[in-house]
Scaffold this motif. Sequence first.
Motif: not given
Lengths: 300, 300, 300, 300
Positions: A220, A222, A224, B223-228, B237-245, D239, D241
């Motif tokens: 899953v 999303e 942004l 683009i920010l991709l947020r996994g769940y 949502p996942e605790d951590r995500m890619v903040g920037h590429t 990188d 967050m």
Amino acid sequence: MSVAKEGDIALLISKDGKRFMVRLQAGGTQHTHRGMVSHDEIIGQPWGREIMSHREYPFLLLQPSIHDLLMNVKRLSQIVYPKEIGYLLLKMNIGPGARVIEAGTGSGAMAIALAHAVRPTGRVYSYEQREDMLRAAARNLERVGLSAYVELKQRDIGEGFDERDVDALFLDVREPWLYLEQAREALTGGGFFGALVPTTNQVSDLVAGLELHRFADIEVAEILLRGYKAVAQRLRPEDRMVGHTGYMIFARQTNRPPENGEAASEATQDATPEAAEGIENGEMADSTIAGLTDDLDEEV
Amino acid sequence: MSVAKEGDIALLISKDGKRFMVRLQAGGTQHTHRGMVSHDEIIGQPWGREIMSHREYPFLLLQPSIHDLLMNVKRLSQIVYPKEIGYLLLKMNIGPGARVIEAGTGSGAMAIALAHAVRPTGRVYSYEQREDMLRAAARNLERVGLSAYVELKQRDIGEGFDERDVDALFLDVREPWLYLEQAREALTGGGFFGALVPTTNQVSDLVAGLELHRFADIEVAEILLRGYKAVAQRLRPEDRMVGHTGYMIFARQTNRPPENGEAASEATQDATPEAAEGIENGEMADSTIAGLTDDLDEEV
Amino acid sequence: MSVAKEGDIALLISKDGKRFMVRLQAGGTQHTHRGMVSHDEIIGQPWGREIMSHREYPFLLLQPSIHDLLMNVKRLSQIVYPKEIGYLLLKMNIGPGARVIEAGTGSGAMAIALAHAVRPTGRVYSYEQREDMLRAAARNLERVGLSAYVELKQRDIGEGFDERDVDALFLDVREPWLYLEQAREALTGGGFFGALVPTTNQVSDLVAGLELHRFADIEVAEILLRGYKAVAQRLRPEDRMVGHTGYMIFARQTNRPPENGEAASEATQDATPEAAEGIENGEMADSTIAGLTDDLDEEV
Amino acid sequence: MSVAKEGDIALLISKDGKRFMVRLQAGGTQHTHRGMVSHDEIIGQPWGREIMSHREYPFLLLQPSIHDLLMNVKRLSQIVYPKEIGYLLLKMNIGPGARVIEAGTGSGAMAIALAHAVRPTGRVYSYEQREDMLRAAARNLERVGLSAYVELKQRDIGEGFDERDVDALFLDVREPWLYLEQAREALTGGGFFGALVPTTNQVSDLVAGLELHRFADIEVAEILLRGYKAVAQRLRPEDRMVGHTGYMIFARQTNRPPENGEAASEATQDATPEAAEGIENGEMADSTIAGLTDDLDEEV
């Protein structure tokens, strides 16, 4: 250098940034806030050239991208945005030659994106119950010249899909969990399942359904998209952005035997976070023989 | 239903969620945390089937998506992620048949995505100065079976590109603003320019350069991709995500005469926010004759 | 249970969700889309009670939060949003008793938040050049009853601040890097510096300035607030959100000797990412004697 | 200019960016990766000064902010981050003098933030069932010098809260919807309710519960904090967050009569999106007489 021809779709951008999407017709005229633009003055001109309105205001003559075309269709369909479409295509492995089912068709935005990606040898089978939507989608596909790659079908998908062994199947319907057995039957072994739903409640229902129907590798996510004001000396994000369109759900069809169904779903549930983490950490590939990834050690 | 064949790349997912990417070879063996998997037991099996390791642990046999392949290559290239690639392809109008330049090649991730999208009739011209990167990219393309669609070139792009009238050009280099005249010359009229840079300072420099070189319709986005965690009863949502590429920059080549350069750049600057707003508000299309959008009034 | 009194600010929320902020006056009347509400029927009522308009439409009678008050002031000031204010207060250590300078005052939103946090023993010194803004801020502070804690000063802060040894200093001006020596002089040893700027170019200029002026522990951050439609069965984020207000920059004043200025700035630059990572990883505290954190080992 | 005294908590930041939180004790020593720092050399020094380790490596001597203290406590409590705390305080109107209930105490991070905000005249009542957590929280509060403002209570909050007419109540428990009647009874008329939960399922359950228990003005939100590498010439986001901590839910207690319960909950549901939109659009205030906002017309 190619030139604009009658029948082409042209994107005109005025010097003050207004955009006009026009199908070129001999004798046609485009009214704008800066005067009329005669199609005859456009036809035969190279793309990338400036065209003058009758009030001598300049317009840039461009071919629209598939993104431009999708944004233009957007108003009819509430939910699939180009920001999701690009990611959906990659995750569902949709490329030239792929055979893909989608439901519902809506105004045809996703069908356009799918057809653009699978042509010329692939095929899109698009199901929709509402006749008015199907007619609108047909017109939209016709206009962008992609009708030849899409079969539109008016059907309640509860009755099942006609196709078998399709590479991917995308559901953009209110209750996608109701059609998972039909999806399983239509998909090829290990085929790609995708869906887009707006609410978290639907995500929960769909994830539960996918586990029940022995789909695997459920994810899953999303997206942004954040636009910036493209001003070199005053770079900053746009004040307002789209906060939400929908949650994307991905899964793989499996041929796991039904009697293992329950256990399988437990495994899937436990596996997902770990799997995702594995990818992020770049720990995915451990192949030791004839490995795809033995180069990685050389360079990292 | 298609089956796994020797030479195919297989994605094995263990029941506890570990992923293994394997090229199938007669007699080959894949070592895992749950025992060995014999390639011979995989070859001939239908995709989507469960395979047992010698310790009787189940692994799901899947064909990798282009997304899976890109994630596997990812570790070499620091910057282009699948989350950006899908959007880049749509915005740069890259589909079957397109002719595309990219620089630099890096480990070949973007070349793989481009080749996958333009095949079989399109072509990717990929420039890179470093011989080691070029060799790695060649191997990566070979493995995923896309070498036939990519020409790799070891070259300082300051000397210009060999091709003319390409549909799109993508720069993934440190100082893309140094190569804009070369990009203009290689692109077809109104062709699609794209770039990816990690810092805001680079975005400012590139936007200024694009205006100076009479590119139009400049856009900047991220683009920010947020996994769940895909758990039906505990969706989050996942605790951590890619903040920037990186920041994506898009523009269109133009044939605006150089003497209007300065004025044009002012217009571009003013136009960008308005144009973006127009799209968002769905006010883009105003065509009145032979319009693409006259259906919209019927249905909205 | 306390009741609404004359002179109080009341927040009335109609059953269909419209919000009205009212100062209660004997004999007063509030016009709404659902009829008039008499202040006399409000005065003396307990907070949390429903009040009827003359058309018998119910309105909930509430005391506004400081957040409600800030949102109400918001329209005058373009940039400081409550989403940033809460974080700014924590990072700048602003609580009861603190002495704080801010510039510029703008419409007084930040002054209201600061006064609310430092009262009754703290003090806010707020500088603004424009007389009209200062008058508006004075009125806004008066209305929310916080004037007693704020000294408004019409001044070009290039001339310096009157106060010394203040605990924190916040700059919401176009070119904050021009006033860093003045900020240093006003701040107590190790005092908290904060600023908010809308563009990345300003962030770069300010970070460079802070290093030059021997500030330390420089951090840059932004906050995205995402609202949800609070519907239990159809939970989803709002379709649109604020994409950007400003970048927050934080730093600490130091008494490092000027001759070390350059070296110090290098250290700061290198240190920042590591420091931030340290915090995230929870590796910050290593105290071994009389440590604050020896409990952590017991429980984690 | 104030100086570091015995018993103070000091934050030492090494020139290479490592952070050490230390309580100063005569004769104490802090071990670091760059040599030992003697507490006696710190005590009596002005804040903001550089201190040398025995290996002559410089450390900046700073007073920690409440944010620093919260980050240091963070490891025990999984969920409340400073990024949420600042916003929670504003939305729940917590300032000097407020009387606030929270449950559960956890490691005391939220209690520290609340105590810092309400002191010296306010009071925090913090409930927790687990004795070990309560002891840890007590120690953490003691260390940061805020014990005097917090009453820790070991209690199953299903039995209700001891206090009445509290201004605000915050629930950080797994099933907050089980304690809403208890929350209603403890809150003053129109009092502020807040909660933090990690999953969307919990949000749905809590929103449904709040409507059932006649709470009003229900809002759901989340905060994303994005840190940047603070390098002037290479400004870019970090990188990685934090992708998620929890969803914040806010509501107001009401004294609506129970017999209107059902209708009220419908209204709340319909009202929420509109209300939020009203705020964003700045259309909240329509007061006509003795209005708070009549200045707005003068200046906007």
